[in-house]
Design an enzyme around this catalytic site. Structure first.
Site, mmCIF file in Angstrom:
data_model
loop_
_atom_site.group_PDB
_atom_site.id
_atom_site.type_symbol
_atom_site.label_atom_id
_atom_site.label_comp_id
_atom_site.label_asym_id
_atom_site.label_seq_id
_atom_site.Cartn_x
_atom_site.Cartn_y
_atom_site.Cartn_z
ATOM 1 N N ALA A 135 0.741 -1.667 -0.224
ATOM 2 C CA ALA A 135 -0.044 -0.262 0.476
ATOM 3 C C ALA A 135 1.020 0.925 -0.104
ATOM 4 C CB ALA A 135 -0.601 0.520 1.253
ATOM 5 N N ASN A 136 0.559 2.404 -0.023
ATOM 6 C CA ASN A 136 1.268 3.772 0.480
ATOM 7 C C ASN A 136 0.305 4.404 1.531
ATOM 8 O OD1 ASN A 136 -0.029 5.356 -1.697
ATOM 9 N ND2 ASN A 136 0.186 4.065 -3.114
ATOM 10 N N ARG A 137 1.336 6.326 1.438
ATOM 11 C CA ARG A 137 0.472 6.769 2.363
ATOM 12 C C ARG A 137 -0.911 7.631 2.105
ATOM 13 N NH1 ARG A 137 4.315 6.473 6.621
ATOM 14 N NH2 ARG A 137 6.260 6.568 5.819
#
Ligand code: CTP
Length: 404
Positions: free
Chosen positions: A209-211
Site C-alpha cells: 500500500a502507500n500513504r
C-alpha cells in the site's frame, strides 16, 4: 435579470442595523427569481424587523439561534447546503466576528461552516465604516475571497449624510447572481476523479500500500460537484461525501483501471489524483503465507499506467489532469510526465516539504500546462488546492472555446 438564481440555495443573513428592513425586499426579489432562501437573523436584527416578516417571505422559517432550532446543528446544515451566503446588512460586529472566526451566533457559525461564496454587504455610520479596525477586517475577508458589496453614500440613520448606507437591492442582487454564475462554472460537465492509494495483494491478508489518504481527490470531487459538475469518484478510501457524487469503490490498480476505463469516454474532465501503485506482486497467494514456511520472496511487476493509457486515447476537447508527487527536481519531472502521458495539466507537489502531500490536510502545488507554470499555490488547505486545480481546468476550457 437574475439568470443564475433559479433553484439555488441562498442563505440570507440579516444583522442588527437600521438597514435590516431592506433585507425584506432582497428576500422577496430572490424568491421571485426562483431561489430557495433560508433566512438567518442575529438577536440584534430582531430590534429592527420581526422574524415573522422574513419567515413569511422566505422559503423556510427564519433561524435565530444555535440552540432553539428545529435542526440540532443548524449552522452546518445551512453552511453545507448553501450555494451562496449573503449578509445584508452586515454590521461592524458581524464583520469582526467573521474575520476572527468567533462562531458565537448562528449567523457567524454558518459563515464559518461554509465553503460557498459569501457576499457581504456592510452598512453602518461613516465613522464606523472608516474606522481602521473595520477596514482591516474588511481587507482580511476580501483577501480570503469574500465578495464585499461596498456601502453607498447617502442619508444615514439620525439624518446624517455620508458613506455607510447599505448598497441598493439591485447591486446586491447582481453581486449574488455573479457569485452564483462564477461558482457554477462546471455546470453540464462530467468530471471523473480518482482518489487514494491502491492496495496490491501479496496474500489473503497482506497488501502493498502507500500513504495516500485520498483527501486531495475527495476535495477535488466535492469542489467539482459544488461547481455544478456531474461527478464520478473512483476511490480506494471510504469517506463520507456528497450524495450527488457517484462513488465507485476499488482496491487495486487493475480495479481502478477497469472503473476508469468504463467512465473515461463519457467524461469531459479526468483528474487522476490517486496514488496508483507502480508495482504489484506477480503472484498472489490465495491463502495466508505462514511464517513457518520461511521468508517469502516477492517478485514484483509493473501495474498498468492508467493515466498514460487515458492520454494515449484522449478524445478531442477532453481535459486530462495528472499529479506528480516528487522529492527532487519537481518541475523537470512534472513537465516530463505532462508530455510523456499527453496531459493538459499536471499538479506537481514536493512531498518531502513540511505539510505537503500524503495524509496531511494541507498541500502546496505548482500547476503546469503545455506553456509551462500556470500557477503556484503556497501551503494551504486541500480544498483551496482543489479549487485552484479546477480554476485551471476552467481557464483551459475557455482558452480552447471556439467562441474566443
Ligand atoms: N498513475 C497512473 N497509473 C500508474 C501510476 C501512476 O495512472 N500505474 C498516475 C497517477 O495517478 C498520477 C500520475 O500518474 O496522476 C503520476 O504518477 P507517478 O507515479 O508520480 O508517475 P510515474 O510516471 O509512475 O513516474 P515515477 O514513478 O518515475 O515518478
Amino acid at each position: 435579470m437574475l439568470e443564475n438564481v433559479q433553484g439555488r440555495n441562498i442563505v440570507l443573513g440579516v444583522s442588527g442595523g437600521i438597514a435590516a428592513y431592506k433585507s425584506v425586499e432582497l428576500c422577496r426579489r430572490l424568491v421571485d427569481a426562483g431561489a430557495y432562501v433560508a433566512p438567518i437573523m442575529t438577536e440584534d436584527a430582531h430590534r429592527f424587523i420581526g422574524p415573522v416578516t422574513l419567515s413569511a417571505l422566505a422559503s423556510e422559517p427564519v433561524h435565530t439561534s444555535l440552540w432553539d432550532d428545529a435542526s440540532p446543528i443548524p449552522h452546518t446544515r445551512l453552511g453545507q447546503n448553501a450555494d451562496v451566503i449573503v449578509v445584508a446588512p452586515a454590521t461592524a460586529r458581524v464583520i469582526a466576528a467573521y474575520a476572527m472566526g468567533l462562531s458565537h451566533d448562528v449567523l457567524v457559525a454558518t459563515l464559518i461552516a461554509t465553503r460557498a461564496p459569501v457576499v457581504l454587504c456592510p452598512a453602518m455610520h461613516t465613522e464606523m465604516w472608516e474606522h481602521p479596525s473595520v477596514q482591516h477586517n474588511i481587507e482580511i475577508l476580501r483577501s480570503r475571497g469574500v465578495i464585499i458589496v461596498e456601502p453607498q453614500s447617502g442619508r444615514l440613520a439620525g439624518g446624517d449624510i455620508g458613506t455607510g448606507r447599505l448598497a441598493d437591492t439591485d447591486s446586491i442582487a447582481s453581486a449574488i447572481d455573479s457569485a452564483l454564475a462564477a461558482s457554477h462554472d462546471l455546470a453540464g460537465l462530467s468530471v471523473l476523479v480518482t482518489a487514494g492509494g491502491t492496495r496490491e495483494p501479496i496474500d489473503a491478508v497482506r497488501v502493498i500500500a502507500n500513504r495516500s489518504s485520498g483527501k486531495q481527490g475527495y476535495a477535488i470531487a466535492e469542489n467539482a460537484a459544488r461547481r455544478g459538475a456531474t461527478v464520478t469518484l473512483v476511490t480506494t478510501i471510504d469517506r463520507p461525501t456528497f450524495a450527488s457524487i457517484t462513488v465507485i469503490p476499488v482496491e487495486t490498480a487493475d480495479d481502478m483501471l477497469h472503473a476508469v476505463t468504463c467512465h473515461s469516454d463519457s467524461s469531459d474532465v479526468i483528474v487522476m489524483s490517486a496514488a496508483v501503485a507502480d508495482f504489484r506482486p506477480v503472484l498472489r497467494s490465495a491463502g495466508k503465507i505462514k511464517k513457518a514456511d520461511g521468508v517469502p520472496e516477492i517478485v514484483l511487476e509493473k501495474t498498468p499506467d492508467i493515466l498514460a493509457g487515458l492520454g494515449a486515447r484522449k478524445r478531442e476537447g477532453q481535459i486530462l489532469v495528472g499529479f506528480a508527487a516528487e522529492t527532487d527536481d519537481l518541475l523537470v519531472h512534472a513537465q516530463d510526465k505532462l508530455v510523456r502521458k499527453n496531459l493538459d495539466l499536471i499538479v506537481a507537489n514536493d512531498v518531502s516539504a513540511e505539510g505537503v502531500g500524503f495524509s496531511h490536510d494541507t498541500n502546496a502545488v505548482t500547476i503546469l500546462g503545455a506553456s509551462g507554470v500556470l500557477q503556484t499555490v503556497a501551503l494551504t488547505d486541500k480544498h483551496h488546492i482543489a479549487a485552484a486545480v479546477l480554476d485551471s481546468v476552467v481557464e483551459l476550457r475557455s482558452n480552447h472555446s471556439p467562441h474566443k
